[in-house]
Structures are given as structure tokens and as C-alpha cells.
Design a protein around this motif. Sequence first.
Motif, PDB file in Angstrom:
ATOM      1  N   ARG A 135      -3.890 -11.701   9.361  1.00 39.82           N
ATOM      2  CA  ARG A 135      -2.998 -12.634   8.663  1.00 39.82           C
ATOM      3  C   ARG A 135      -1.677 -12.793   9.404  1.00 39.82           C
ATOM      4  NH1 ARG A 135      -6.745 -10.822   5.510  1.00 39.82           N
ATOM      5  NH2 ARG A 135      -7.469 -11.968   3.686  1.00 39.82           N
ATOM      6  N   GLN A 136      -1.214 -11.727  10.020  1.00 44.13           N
ATOM      7  CA  GLN A 136       0.019 -11.818  10.805  1.00 44.13           C
ATOM      8  C   GLN A 136      -0.165 -12.763  11.993  1.00 44.13           C
ATOM      9  OE1 GLN A 136       2.877 -10.273   9.677  1.00 44.13           O
ATOM     10  NE2 GLN A 136       3.809 -11.624  11.181  1.00 44.13           N
ATOM     11  N   GLU A 137      -1.324 -12.710  12.617  1.00 37.10           N
ATOM     12  CA  GLU A 137      -1.626 -13.633  13.724  1.00 37.10           C
ATOM     13  C   GLU A 137      -1.666 -15.078  13.226  1.00 37.10           C
ATOM     14  OE1 GLU A 137      -5.222 -12.367  15.641  1.00 37.10           O
ATOM     15  OE2 GLU A 137      -4.376 -10.446  16.230  1.00 37.10           O
ATOM     16  N   LYS A 138      -2.226 -15.282  12.047  1.00 35.31           N
ATOM     17  CA  LYS A 138      -2.266 -16.629  11.478  1.00 35.31           C
ATOM     18  C   LYS A 138      -0.859 -17.139  11.187  1.00 35.31           C
ATOM     19  CE  LYS A 138      -6.866 -16.343   9.410  1.00 35.31           C
ATOM     20  NZ  LYS A 138      -7.643 -16.350   8.158  1.00 35.31           N
ATOM     21  N   ILE A 139       0.017 -16.246  10.729  1.00 36.75           N
ATOM     22  CA  ILE A 139       1.408 -16.633  10.484  1.00 36.75           C
ATOM     23  C   ILE A 139       2.067 -17.064  11.786  1.00 36.75           C
ATOM     24  CG2 ILE A 139       3.708 -15.717   9.901  1.00 36.75           C
ATOM     25  CD1 ILE A 139       2.369 -14.144   7.641  1.00 36.75           C
ATOM     26  N   LYS A 159       1.496 -18.322   1.545  1.00 35.79           N
ATOM     27  CA  LYS A 159       0.224 -17.770   1.064  1.00 35.79           C
ATOM     28  C   LYS A 159      -0.178 -16.542   1.882  1.00 35.79           C
ATOM     29  CE  LYS A 159      -4.334 -18.854   1.578  1.00 35.79           C
ATOM     30  NZ  LYS A 159      -5.057 -19.164   2.603  1.00 35.79           N
ATOM     31  N   LEU A 160      -0.065 -16.649   3.205  1.00 36.72           N
ATOM     32  CA  LEU A 160      -0.426 -15.539   4.080  1.00 36.72           C
ATOM     33  C   LEU A 160       0.496 -14.334   3.861  1.00 36.72           C
ATOM     34  CD1 LEU A 160      -1.171 -17.592   7.296  1.00 36.72           C
ATOM     35  CD2 LEU A 160      -2.842 -16.244   6.004  1.00 36.72           C
ATOM     36  N   GLU A 161       1.788 -14.595   3.662  1.00 37.86           N
ATOM     37  CA  GLU A 161       2.729 -13.497   3.423  1.00 37.86           C
ATOM     38  C   GLU A 161       2.407 -12.778   2.113  1.00 37.86           C
ATOM     39  OE1 GLU A 161       6.406 -15.650   3.726  1.00 37.86           O
ATOM     40  OE2 GLU A 161       6.556 -15.277   5.893  1.00 37.86           O
ATOM     41  N   LYS A 162       2.012 -13.541   1.089  1.00 37.71           N
ATOM     42  CA  LYS A 162       1.625 -12.928  -0.183  1.00 37.71           C
ATOM     43  C   LYS A 162       0.368 -12.074  -0.010  1.00 37.71           C
ATOM     44  CE  LYS A 162       3.616 -16.284  -3.366  1.00 37.71           C
ATOM     45  NZ  LYS A 162       3.329 -17.319  -4.381  1.00 37.71           N
ATOM     46  N   GLU A 163      -0.582 -12.578   0.771  1.00 35.49           N
ATOM     47  CA  GLU A 163      -1.802 -11.811   1.022  1.00 35.49           C
ATOM     48  C   GLU A 163      -1.480 -10.503   1.746  1.00 35.49           C
ATOM     49  OE1 GLU A 163      -4.613 -14.303   3.074  1.00 35.49           O
ATOM     50  OE2 GLU A 163      -4.807 -15.664   1.367  1.00 35.49           O
ATOM     51  N   ILE A 164      -0.557 -10.557   2.697  1.00 38.65           N
ATOM     52  CA  ILE A 164      -0.153  -9.342   3.417  1.00 38.65           C
ATOM     53  C   ILE A 164       0.478  -8.343   2.454  1.00 38.65           C
ATOM     54  CG2 ILE A 164       1.508  -8.427   5.094  1.00 38.65           C
ATOM     55  CD1 ILE A 164       0.898 -10.896   6.824  1.00 38.65           C
ATOM     56  N   ASP A 165       1.364  -8.835   1.583  1.00 43.18           N
ATOM     57  CA  ASP A 165       1.991  -7.946   0.601  1.00 43.18           C
ATOM     58  C   ASP A 165       0.945  -7.296  -0.300  1.00 43.18           C
ATOM     59  OD1 ASP A 165       4.493  -8.526   1.617  1.00 43.18           O
ATOM     60  OD2 ASP A 165       4.967 -10.021   0.086  1.00 43.18           O
ATOM     61  N   GLN A 166      -0.030  -8.087  -0.737  1.00 42.23           N
ATOM     62  CA  GLN A 166      -1.091  -7.565  -1.600  1.00 42.23           C
ATOM     63  C   GLN A 166      -1.930  -6.504  -0.866  1.00 42.23           C
ATOM     64  OE1 GLN A 166      -1.494  -8.118  -4.818  1.00 42.23           O
ATOM     65  NE2 GLN A 166      -3.279  -6.813  -4.951  1.00 42.23           N
ATOM     66  N   LYS A 210      -1.819   1.248  -0.088  1.00 41.17           N
ATOM     67  CA  LYS A 210      -1.070   2.417  -0.555  1.00 41.17           C
ATOM     68  C   LYS A 210      -1.778   3.098  -1.724  1.00 41.17           C
ATOM     69  CE  LYS A 210       3.381   0.796   1.027  1.00 41.17           C
ATOM     70  NZ  LYS A 210       4.693   0.288   0.671  1.00 41.17           N
ATOM     71  N   LYS A 211      -2.492   2.317  -2.519  1.00 41.18           N
ATOM     72  CA  LYS A 211      -3.214   2.863  -3.667  1.00 41.18           C
ATOM     73  C   LYS A 211      -4.455   3.637  -3.237  1.00 41.18           C
ATOM     74  CE  LYS A 211      -4.280   0.184  -7.002  1.00 41.18           C
ATOM     75  NZ  LYS A 211      -4.658  -0.934  -7.861  1.00 41.18           N
ATOM     76  N   LYS A 212      -5.044   3.234  -2.137  1.00 43.26           N
ATOM     77  CA  LYS A 212      -6.297   3.848  -1.687  1.00 43.26           C
ATOM     78  C   LYS A 212      -6.021   5.097  -0.862  1.00 43.26           C
ATOM     79  CE  LYS A 212      -8.659   0.430  -3.357  1.00 43.26           C
ATOM     80  NZ  LYS A 212      -9.456   0.551  -4.522  1.00 43.26           N
ATOM     81  N   ASP A 213      -7.053   5.869  -0.686  1.00 43.70           N
ATOM     82  CA  ASP A 213      -6.972   7.083   0.125  1.00 43.70           C
ATOM     83  C   ASP A 213      -6.810   6.697   1.591  1.00 43.70           C
ATOM     84  OD1 ASP A 213      -9.295   9.790   0.831  1.00 43.70           O
ATOM     85  OD2 ASP A 213      -7.143   9.634   1.156  1.00 43.70           O
ATOM     86  N   GLN A 214      -5.762   7.155   2.220  1.00 44.51           N
ATOM     87  CA  GLN A 214      -5.488   6.809   3.613  1.00 44.51           C
ATOM     88  C   GLN A 214      -6.353   7.585   4.596  1.00 44.51           C
ATOM     89  OE1 GLN A 214      -3.633   4.362   4.769  1.00 44.51           O
ATOM     90  NE2 GLN A 214      -3.149   3.727   2.698  1.00 44.51           N
ATOM     91  N   GLY A 215      -7.025   8.639   4.138  1.00 48.03           N
ATOM     92  CA  GLY A 215      -7.829   9.462   5.025  1.00 48.03           C
ATOM     93  C   GLY A 215      -9.152   8.815   5.416  1.00 48.03           C
ATOM     94  N   THR A 216      -9.512   7.747   4.780  1.00 48.29           N
ATOM     95  CA  THR A 216     -10.796   7.114   5.076  1.00 48.29           C
ATOM     96  C   THR A 216     -10.602   5.928   6.021  1.00 48.29           C
ATOM     97  OG1 THR A 216     -10.620   5.577   3.217  1.00 48.29           O
ATOM     98  CG2 THR A 216     -11.621   7.730   2.767  1.00 48.29           C
ATOM     99  N   ASN A 217     -11.701   5.269   6.315  1.00 55.38           N
ATOM    100  CA  ASN A 217     -11.656   4.089   7.185  1.00 55.38           C
ATOM    101  C   ASN A 217     -11.037   2.880   6.491  1.00 55.38           C
ATOM    102  OD1 ASN A 217     -12.806   5.425   9.301  1.00 55.38           O
ATOM    103  ND2 ASN A 217     -14.886   4.816   8.801  1.00 55.38           N
ATOM    104  N   ARG A 218     -10.824   2.987   5.186  1.00 55.28           N
ATOM    105  CA  ARG A 218     -10.243   1.857   4.456  1.00 55.28           C
ATOM    106  C   ARG A 218      -8.866   1.485   4.984  1.00 55.28           C
ATOM    107  NH1 ARG A 218     -11.923   3.362  -1.690  1.00 55.28           N
ATOM    108  NH2 ARG A 218     -14.118   2.826  -1.484  1.00 55.28           N
ATOM    109  N   GLY A 219      -8.112   2.505   5.390  1.00 54.44           N
ATOM    110  CA  GLY A 219      -6.783   2.232   5.942  1.00 54.44           C
ATOM    111  C   GLY A 219      -6.866   1.350   7.171  1.00 54.44           C
TER     112      GLY A 219
END
Length: 123
Positions: free
Chosen positions: A63-67, A31-38, A44-53
Motif C-alpha cells: 500500500r505504501q508503494e501504491k501511495i 483510502k490507502l492510508e486508512k488501510e495502512i492504519d488498519q 499489534k493485536k496479533k502475535d508478532q512471533g508468527t509469520n503474520r507479522g
Amino acid sequence: MNIIQEIIVKQVVTPKSKQTLLNRFEQEKIKLEKEIDQLRFQSKKKDQGTNRGLVYKKEIDKRQEKIEVVEFQIQQLAILPLNSEIIESKAKGIVDVNVGDDWNQLMNNKTIVIEDGIVKEIR
């Protein structure tokens, strides 16, 4: 008078319960790996220049820590001896309190022991 008290639920480790726990841990990891992929796909779809990245990166890191925790739990499960007791959860129960009752005895942690899904003992 009735009061609510916390009750510890312990599980006896058997081959069946070990397999159940292993399946639960593996499902959580998937489940966590799927969330990471999502999250990676969305980032990648969003603008990388903002804080969203940064937000996506933080969520991926969480999620990686939870894994890593789940992987550690799987390792510990492999070395856990059969017939040992592990704390599975905590529940709340109602305790009847009357005048003259021994308070210390009432407040002792109550424990329910479960073996392969069946209540084995109440302490």
C-alpha cells in the motif's frame, strides 16, 4: 459477422477534468492510508512471533508503494498541459465485418474522445 474490438477512451484535459482527477487521486491516497492504519492496528493485536507479522508488513509495503504511485500521478497532473489528451480507459465495442471490407481499416484502433464527461469525437 460481428467481432469485438478494443476501443481506447481518451479524456481532454480541462480545468474541470484536472480537478476531478486530483480529487480521485487524493481519495485513493486517503483510502490507502486508512488501510495502512488498519493493518498496523491489526498487526499489534496479533502475535508478532508468527509469520503474520511478515504478512502485515508486506501488505503495508504494497500500500505504501501504491501511495508513492498516486503521489507521482498528482505531480504529473500538475504539469499536464490543458487540452492534451490522456488515456482514461479501454472499452470493448462490436464491429460489423462483411466480405470485401478492408481488414486493416477495421483493425485500426478506434478512439472515443471525452471532454468534461461529454463525447467530443469518435475516431
